[in-house]
Design an enzyme around this catalytic site. Structure first.
Site, PDB file in Angstrom:
ATOM      1  N   ASP A   2      71.688  17.773  21.073  1.00  0.00           N
ATOM      2  CA  ASP A   2      72.841  17.112  21.682  1.00  0.00           C
ATOM      3  C   ASP A   2      73.760  18.139  22.349  1.00  0.00           C
ATOM      4  O   ASP A   2      74.236  19.069  21.689  1.00  0.00           O
ATOM      5  CB  ASP A   2      73.596  16.360  20.573  1.00  0.00           C
ATOM      6  CG  ASP A   2      74.775  15.606  21.125  1.00  0.00           C
ATOM      7  OD1 ASP A   2      74.533  14.732  21.961  1.00  0.00           O
ATOM      8  OD2 ASP A   2      75.913  15.900  20.741  1.00  0.00           O
ATOM      9  N   THR A   7      75.788  14.007  27.494  1.00  0.00           N
ATOM     10  CA  THR A   7      76.576  15.224  27.358  1.00  0.00           C
ATOM     11  C   THR A   7      75.832  16.467  27.862  1.00  0.00           C
ATOM     12  O   THR A   7      76.453  17.422  28.279  1.00  0.00           O
ATOM     13  CB  THR A   7      76.970  15.451  25.890  1.00  0.00           C
ATOM     14  OG1 THR A   7      75.811  15.340  25.088  1.00  0.00           O
ATOM     15  CG2 THR A   7      77.973  14.441  25.439  1.00  0.00           C
ATOM     16  N   THR A   8      74.502  16.428  27.809  1.00  0.00           N
ATOM     17  CA  THR A   8      73.743  17.561  28.336  1.00  0.00           C
ATOM     18  C   THR A   8      73.701  17.458  29.855  1.00  0.00           C
ATOM     19  O   THR A   8      73.936  18.448  30.553  1.00  0.00           O
ATOM     20  CB  THR A   8      72.301  17.541  27.794  1.00  0.00           C
ATOM     21  OG1 THR A   8      72.330  17.203  26.420  1.00  0.00           O
ATOM     22  CG2 THR A   8      71.624  18.867  27.984  1.00  0.00           C
ATOM     23  N   ASP A  35      75.147   8.389  19.417  1.00  0.00           N
ATOM     24  CA  ASP A  35      74.847   8.211  20.840  1.00  0.00           C
ATOM     25  C   ASP A  35      74.351   6.792  21.097  1.00  0.00           C
ATOM     26  O   ASP A  35      74.769   6.138  22.058  1.00  0.00           O
ATOM     27  CB  ASP A  35      73.777   9.210  21.305  1.00  0.00           C
ATOM     28  CG  ASP A  35      74.372  10.594  21.507  1.00  0.00           C
ATOM     29  OD1 ASP A  35      75.544  10.785  21.118  1.00  0.00           O
ATOM     30  OD2 ASP A  35      73.676  11.478  22.033  1.00  0.00           O
TER      31      ASP A  35
HETATM   32  P1  ADP Z   1      72.048  13.758  27.297  1.00  0.00           P
HETATM   33  O1  ADP Z   1      72.714  14.478  26.162  1.00  0.00           O
HETATM   34  O2  ADP Z   1      72.642  14.126  28.613  1.00  0.00           O
HETATM   35  O3  ADP Z   1      71.895  12.290  27.079  1.00  0.00           O
HETATM   36  P2  ADP Z   1      69.240  13.938  26.861  1.00  0.00           P
HETATM   37  O4  ADP Z   1      68.561  15.136  26.313  1.00  0.00           O
HETATM   38  O5  ADP Z   1      69.397  12.716  26.009  1.00  0.00           O
HETATM   39  O6  ADP Z   1      70.629  14.388  27.391  1.00  0.00           O
HETATM   40  O7  ADP Z   1      68.458  13.552  28.182  1.00  0.00           O
HETATM   41  C1  ADP Z   1      68.833  12.509  28.990  1.00  0.00           C
HETATM   42  C2  ADP Z   1      68.008  12.495  30.253  1.00  0.00           C
HETATM   43  O8  ADP Z   1      66.655  12.255  29.956  1.00  0.00           O
HETATM   44  C3  ADP Z   1      68.460  11.369  31.138  1.00  0.00           C
HETATM   45  O9  ADP Z   1      68.505  11.831  32.469  1.00  0.00           O
HETATM   46  C4  ADP Z   1      67.377  10.315  30.956  1.00  0.00           C
HETATM   47  O10 ADP Z   1      67.248   9.539  32.105  1.00  0.00           O
HETATM   48  C5  ADP Z   1      66.170  11.164  30.708  1.00  0.00           C
HETATM   49  N1  ADP Z   1      65.126  10.466  29.933  1.00  0.00           N
HETATM   50  C6  ADP Z   1      65.230   9.981  28.688  1.00  0.00           C
HETATM   51  N2  ADP Z   1      64.067   9.415  28.295  1.00  0.00           N
HETATM   52  C7  ADP Z   1      63.211   9.549  29.311  1.00  0.00           C
HETATM   53  C8  ADP Z   1      61.842   9.174  29.537  1.00  0.00           C
HETATM   54  N3  ADP Z   1      61.156   8.539  28.619  1.00  0.00           N
HETATM   55  N4  ADP Z   1      61.287   9.503  30.713  1.00  0.00           N
HETATM   56  C9  ADP Z   1      61.987  10.149  31.646  1.00  0.00           C
HETATM   57  N5  ADP Z   1      63.262  10.528  31.506  1.00  0.00           N
HETATM   58  C10 ADP Z   1      63.882  10.238  30.364  1.00  0.00           C
END
Ligand code: ADP
Length: 543
Positions: free
Chosen positions: A69, A102-103, A408
């Site tokens: 996170d 947040t990332t 989240d």
């Molecule tokens: P954050 O803390 O920003 O939510 P994450 O590590 O949760 O960061 O990553 C979120 C990103 O990953 C988003 O851009 C989301 O669209 C993408 N994402 C999540 N699951 C998938 C998936 N199954 N396939 C492609 N992209 C994904």
């Protein structure tokens, strides 16, 4: 340094403060700031997306946190640099407002900084860059609104919400149980949501964890869970239709203060004292059971929950008088119990009346494993709005990370209830915005068009990071997805991180909330503009 004398002729040394300071001006200041911002963003870049890496952080006192996170990584990183702190703040505000993404917000800010470095080197004034970014961000946010879709769900149709929460959880360590955790999160939010006012009070959802068991054992309790046990092992373990007295006054006789003097020189005197003490307890227990004013009319509290302790004598008596009790319950829990059971917190015995008792259908004590760990479940409460998510897991680190991931997921569900517009994830929204912003740049006459174009390039860095983290060729993947979007006029093509065989994020069910994505773009632009406008950095010397 200079030597001077005061009015009595005593010498003292004047140290000129300016000599002690380090000062960076103009382009040097901007470049140094950009470099520090990019350094932070680079750390988070590898954590983005479902295949993102986790970070292990050790605190000075040896506590280890493993997480994916963004907000938590930055929070625990203990950065020193002021610009880096701005990015920490950035991630925190996204967490505060939206709770997810947040990332992504920090990765976007890093990319914007990288692009602005190139523009500054080409001689474009930072203010023009900042203005260009502002225009581009507005175009992108408007475009997001256009490609967003309404998301239908209802009390009896929570499946769409569950699927959105699963997207959030799929990039976390706990993705093994994403289906069950997403269901728990959605059910919890629906239990406390006010669908008419479109409001969710997340304070009513308590997240508790206990080491032991499996992640699959995580459960949703329609009530409150208190990490306490009955004060005496022989008290009943299960109370049906409990009427609960919630007390914040100590269940003890007043203790003699140091200024009081008690003279006990005979056995009789001691016995009288004991008897009085016992009587005092008796009255107290009686008050709880019977209610002080309605003397013999039985109002019957069947359980006492007390913020303070009671000594062994009182405990024994409570057991004998068949009045189960729980002691040392924290203030927050006490408040939640009061909300859930519809009871009132009573600060003085005299004020205890039948209307102030809380009501719960079932209060039970449950033991865990072979240890003596016990917890108290307060279920089927009169006011069923407070719920608890009880997380189980192999070790403390997993439980903490699960708590963060559930948070989240809860936020995503809450955001959808507040505003049910979504955009598709996997970088598809960013690519679509990038194409739109790029097109808008050509129409702009001024120097800003370079900045607007740079903004479009920065948006591309999110899908690129997703591709890179999933072991794909970033540039190749991005260009093929982008051309597919333009050719098919399909805004939902994104990066196929999980190798599911399709680029269409609608088929993969990868959503994000519209307000979350818009907030990411707004916040990242704001911070980058702020960094670009700093042209003088005065800081204390390191020597
Ligand atoms: P954050 O803390 O920003 O939510 P994450 O590590 O949760 O960061 O990553 C979120 C990103 O990953 C988003 O851009 C989301 O669209 C993408 N994402 C999540 N699951 C998938 C998936 N199954 N396939 C492609 N992209 C994904």
């Amino acid at each position: 340094m200079a030597l001077a004398f005061d009015e009595f002729g005593r010498p003292f040394v004047i140290i000129k403060e300016q000599d002690q300071k380090v000062r960076l001006r103009g382009l040097d200041a901007q470049k140094a700031n950009i470099a520090s911002g990019m350094a932070v963003s680079r750390i988070l870049r590898t954590s983005l997306g479902p295949k993102g890496m986790d970070k292990m952080l050790q605190s000075p006192d040896g506590d280890v946190t493993i997480t994916n996170d963004g907000a938590t990584i930055l929070e625990k990183m203990d950065v020193d640099n002021q610009i880096a702190k701005l990015l920490v703040e950035l991630s925190r505000s996204q967490d505060y407002e939206i709770g997810d993404g947040t990332t992504g917000v920090v990765v976007l800010a890093g990319a914007l900084l990288e692009q602005s470095q190139k523009l500054l080197e080409r001689g474009i004034h930072p203010i023009r860059v900042a203005e260009g970014y502002e225009t581009a961000s507005r175009i992108a946010v408007e475009h997001l609104e256009k490609i967003s879709q309404k998301f239908d769900f209802g009390v009896n149709n929570i499946e769409p919400l569950v699927r959105t929460c699963m997207t959030t959880l799929s990039s976390k360590i706990v993705n093994r149980c994403k289906r069950s955790l997403a269901e728990i999160a959605v059910k919890a939010v629906m239990a406390v949501a006010d669908l008419e006012r479109r409001d969710v009070n997340l304070d009513l959802i308590k997240v508790e964890g206990k080491v032991g068991g499996k992640l699959e054992d995580t459960e949703l309790i329609h009530g409150i869970l208190v990490d306490k046990e009955m004060s005496h092992p022989q008290m009943p373990k299960q109370i049906e239709d409990a009427k609960i007295a919630i007390l914040t006054c100590p269940f003890e006789p007043p203790k003699p203060k140091t200024k009081h003097k008690v003279d006990i020189d005979t056995v009789e005197k001691f016995q009288t004292l004991r008897k009085q003490e016992q009587q005092y307890f008796d009255v107290m227990v009686q008050k709880c059971k019977v209610g002080c004013r309605l003397l013999y009319e039985d109002v019957g509290a069947t359980l006492v929950i007390c913020q303070w302790g009671f000594d062994d004598e009182a405990n024994h008596l409570l057991m004998h008088r068949n009045l189960p009790a729980v002691r040392w319950v924290g203030g927050v829990e006490l408040e939640l119990i009061a909300i859930a059971t519809g009871g009132r917190i009573v600060p003085r015995f005299q004020e205890l009346t039948p209307e102030k008792l809380g009501k719960a259908g079932l209060v039970r004590e449950k033991a865990f494993g072979t240890t003596k760990d016990r917890m108290l479940y307060v279920e089927h409460c009169a006011n069923s709005r407070a719920v608890t998510i009880f997380i189980r897991g192999g070790n403390k680190m997993i439980i903490e990370e699960t708590k963060r991931s559930i948070h989240d997921a809860l936020c995503v569900a809450r955001n959808l209830i507040r505003n049910n517009s979504i955009v598709y994830g996997g970088g598809s929204a960013e690519i679509s915005c990038s194409v739109c912003v790029e097109a808008a740049a050509d129409k702009h006459p001024g120097v800003e068009q370079y900045a607007i174009r740079a903004f479009a390039d920065a948006l591309d860095s999110v899908p690129m990071a997703l591709a890179e983290n999933s072991g794909l060729q970033p540039i190749e993947t991005l260009s093929s997805v982008k051309s597919q979007q333009i050719k098919e006029n399909n805004h939902y093509c994104g990066i196929d991180c999980n190798d599911a065989g399709t680029n269409d994020m609608r088929e993969q069910n990868v959503f994000e909330t519209l307000i979350g994505k818009q907030q990411q773009i707004f916040l990242a632009t704001q911070v980058v503009k702020m960094i670009l406008k700093i042209d003088d950095v005065i800081s204390p010397s390191e020597y």
